[in-house]
Write an enzyme that holds these catalytic residues in place. Structure first.
Site, PDB file in Angstrom:
ATOM      1  CG  ASP A  77      43.268  12.822  60.885  1.00  0.00           C
ATOM      2  OD1 ASP A  77      43.805  13.603  60.077  1.00  0.00           O
ATOM      3  OD2 ASP A  77      43.749  12.514  61.984  1.00  0.00           O
ATOM      4  NE  ARG A  78      40.581   6.317  55.804  1.00  0.00           N
ATOM      5  CZ  ARG A  78      40.209   5.058  55.983  1.00  0.00           C
ATOM      6  NH1 ARG A  78      39.057   4.642  55.491  1.00  0.00           N
ATOM      7  NH2 ARG A  78      40.968   4.199  56.604  1.00  0.00           N
TER       8      ARG A  78
END
Length: 197
Positions: free
Chosen positions: A66-67
């Site tokens: 994920d970011r």
């Protein structure tokens, strides 16, 4: 007459397509706010920005983070290896450290160890450990590749993950690899990775 193979040609040996490209394996310690795609229409920073100029070959992330998740990410142009590393049947080991919004209780820790029933099925970490004496940081080993799985496990128990860091991926660790930096895998590491599968 000999035929000079062009880069666009597909050459097969039996059923196996041969790859004329040099195989490249890059390990990144991903910082926050970088996305694990090769390009982004919204022009956010991608992990490829971190390795700009590292090699002329086109490499792709193996799996994703994920970011907001930091830590180990492998990039390669070895499609066969990437496919094997991301396939659930390979059971590739990943170790994460999750920093929570509050200390985990003994009861929740035991629930996590026993496994949880999430909306997309049952999940049980291979191992769980409390990393810091204040019980804010929990380490877990998992081989599932399900989307946002670590965050969802803690959310299910009523915790919010403040920071999530992947410290081990397929036997590779972050030793001597500061956040935001990258390095090529050694030949020995590549052999070990292939041997894992």
């Amino acid at each position: 007459m000999g035929y000079k193979v062009k880069p666009t040609d597909v050459v097969k040996y039996g059923k196996k397509a041969l790859n004329p490209e040099k195989m490249v394996y890059i390990l990144i310690n991903k910082p926050k706010d970088y996305i694990t795609t090769t390009d982004d229409p919204e022009e956010r920073k991608t992990v490829l920005d971190l390795i700009a100029g590292a090699c002329s070959e086109r490499v792709y992330p193996v799996g994703r983070l994920d970011r907001n998740t930091t830590g180990l990410l492998l990039l390669t142009n070895d499609g066969e290896l990437a496919e094997k590393l991301t396939h659930p049947s390979s059971g590739i080991k990943k170790i994460y450290q999750a920093e929570l919004d509050k200390p985990i209780t003994t009861e929740d820790f035991e629930r996590l160890q026993a496994g949880l029933e999430l909306e997309d099925g049952f999940i049980r970490p291979d191992e769980v450990g409390i990393v810091t004496p204040d019980a804010y940081v929990v380490g877990l080993e998992i081989h599932s590749g399900r989307n946002r799985i670590v965050r969802r496990m803690f959310e299910h128990l009523g915790y919010e993950v403040q920071k999530l860091d992947r410290t081990v991926f397929a036997g590779l660790n972050k030793k001597d690899l500061p956040r935001g930096k990258w390095r090529f895998l050694t030949e020995k590491e590549v052999i070990k990775l292939k041997f894992l599968l």
